[in-house]
Design an enzyme around this catalytic site. Structure first.
Site, mmCIF file in Angstrom:
data_model
loop_
_atom_site.group_PDB
_atom_site.id
_atom_site.type_symbol
_atom_site.label_atom_id
_atom_site.label_comp_id
_atom_site.label_asym_id
_atom_site.label_seq_id
_atom_site.Cartn_x
_atom_site.Cartn_y
_atom_site.Cartn_z
ATOM 1 N N ARG A 107 26.491 -1.742 -11.139
ATOM 2 C CA ARG A 107 27.922 -1.192 -10.800
ATOM 3 C C ARG A 107 28.478 -2.522 -9.953
ATOM 4 N NH1 ARG A 107 28.634 4.048 -6.827
ATOM 5 N NH2 ARG A 107 26.677 2.876 -5.719
ATOM 6 N N GLU A 111 23.478 16.470 0.483
ATOM 7 C CA GLU A 111 24.424 15.638 0.451
ATOM 8 C C GLU A 111 25.739 16.342 0.305
ATOM 9 O OE1 GLU A 111 24.323 11.529 -1.677
ATOM 10 O OE2 GLU A 111 26.390 12.062 -2.432
ATOM 11 N N TYR A 119 25.226 -2.385 3.463
ATOM 12 C CA TYR A 119 23.809 -2.005 3.869
ATOM 13 C C TYR A 119 22.855 -3.245 3.596
ATOM 14 C CZ TYR A 119 24.461 3.270 3.184
ATOM 15 O OH TYR A 119 24.935 4.336 3.625
ATOM 16 N N ARG A 157 33.661 5.411 2.072
ATOM 17 C CA ARG A 157 33.346 6.541 2.908
ATOM 18 C C ARG A 157 34.351 7.638 2.575
ATOM 19 N NH1 ARG A 157 28.073 6.314 3.351
ATOM 20 N NH2 ARG A 157 27.315 4.597 4.648
HETATM 21 C C1 3EB Z 1 25.062 6.927 1.533
HETATM 22 O O1 3EB Z 1 25.572 7.279 2.336
HETATM 23 C C2 3EB Z 1 24.503 8.265 0.836
HETATM 24 O O2 3EB Z 1 26.144 4.897 -4.390
HETATM 25 O O3 3EB Z 1 28.102 5.903 -4.836
HETATM 26 C C3 3EB Z 1 26.647 8.760 -1.107
HETATM 27 C C4 3EB Z 1 27.960 8.736 -1.752
HETATM 28 C C5 3EB Z 1 25.695 7.795 -1.524
HETATM 29 C C6 3EB Z 1 28.102 7.693 -2.841
HETATM 30 C C7 3EB Z 1 27.122 5.723 -4.219
HETATM 31 C C8 3EB Z 1 25.953 6.962 -2.374
HETATM 32 C C9 3EB Z 1 27.072 6.778 -3.173
HETATM 33 O O4 3EB Z 1 24.407 5.835 1.117
HETATM 34 C C10 3EB Z 1 24.387 7.957 -0.677
#
Ligand code: 3EB
Length: 328
Positions: free
Chosen positions: A142, A319, A195, A208
């Protein structure tokens, strides 16, 4: 030209009659195998349809297929879906990259549209392939596709969710528009695109939340899948109630960040919620925490969509995704 979202309220007989021509895109949720490539409804939930309704005249509408992607464009908004059967580890990266390359080609061809929200559903998201988790392979493909296409892979990435299902292809649904969304982050969390590499060789590509105007005088907030993560760490491993409470604090923090960017006022109690549970048996515990926080009669909770899905970290049990509109 307004775009509206409708979810068939669980228990209701059906939608009020929309002319078929008004439906830009539709997704059904079932508790059986009818919608392979997507998480199933928790057993016993009433089947639910979600629709994007367009006010554009029929003459303005086009549809087509570009590589893996089927799309519908009303001249202002574009909805697309793609799926690809996946096999091995290295292949999964390339498959993901190819699928997203087609997605970005659609956006380019239709006039450099902006990606607003992406729903990613991966088969066996937590399985290990060639020494790396499926989700982490997916993140490599991605992010590479975003970079290849000159798309914003860090700040300015679209809102998204990424969940695992148990049968069917890698499936991606997306909404795009002619105006760039405003990305929103959560001050309690490290941005996912930053991250550390302990979560995989390439970071996840999403913001977010994304703020966009789908109708005059109104703004819509797409909150990405939100979980019990503070900083970049999972909190409350093994405790689904505490994970739900932490997730709610994150959702409220995202809404507070959005409120700093717009005069629209969003309220979690009235937003469209999608709850993804790793273990269907956790539903009562999660619902109890949501009812305490939002109120048992909150329309958002009453109309929530409960799906059975694997979350992208093995220690996450729940989630929650939220979407809502408010006048500016
Ligand atoms: C997180 O906060 C939880 O890889 O597109 C949440 C929303 C999460 C989207 C993505 C991953 C994704 O990391 C996981």
């Amino acid at each position: 030209m307004t775009l509206r979202f409708e979810r068939q309220p669980p228990g209701a007989a059906g939608f009020s009659a929309f002319p078929a021509a008004a439906v830009l895109a539709e997704r059904g949720h079932f508790d059986d195998g009818r919608a392979a490539g997507a998480p199933r409804l928790l057993a016993g939930e009433p089947a639910c349809a979600e629709r994007w309704l367009s006010e554009a005249p029929a003459a303005a509408r086009t549809e087509g297929r570009t590589g893996h992607v089927s799309w519908h464009d009303d001249g202002r908004w574009l909805h697309g879906s793609a799926c690809i059967e996946v096999s091995g580890g290295a292949r999964l990266r390339e498959d993901t990259r190819a699928l997203y390359a087609d997605l970005f080609e659609v956006l380019r061809q239709r006039g450099d549209l902006h990606l607003l929200k992406v729903w990613n559903y991966l088969p066996h998201i937590n399985a290990e392939l060639d020494g790396l988790e499926v989700y982490r392979h997916f993140n490599v493909g991605r992010q590479q596709a975003f970079l290849d296409a000159g798309q914003r892979a860090f700040e300015g990435a679209p809102a998204a969710c990424a969940l695992g299902h148990h049968e069917g292809p890698l499936s991606v649904h997306f909404l795009a528009g002619r105006q760039a969304p405003r990305p929103i982050e959560n001050p309690r969390q490290v941005s996912a695109y930053h991250y550390p590499s302990s979560y995989g060789p390439r970071s996840p590509t999403f913001s977010r939340a994304a703020l966009v105007s789908l109708a005059p005088g109104e703004e819509t907030l797409f909150i990405s899948g939100t979980a019990s993560i503070v900083g970049h760490r999972t909190l409350h491993a093994g405790d689904v109630g505490a994970q739900t409470a932490e997730t709610l604090r994150n959702l409220e923090a995202v809404i507070a960040s959005a409120h700093a960017q717009t005069s629209a006022r969003f309220d979690l109690r009235t937003m469209d919620l999608t709850v993804y549970l790793r273990d269907p048996a956790d539903r009562a515990a999660v619902e109890a925490v949501l009812a305490t926080s939002l109120g048992a009669d909150a329309p958002g909770l009453r109309g929530a969509l409960w799906l059975h899905a694997d979350i992208c970290r093995t220690d996450l049990l729940v989630e929650i995704e939220a979407q809502g509109s408010a006048p500016t």
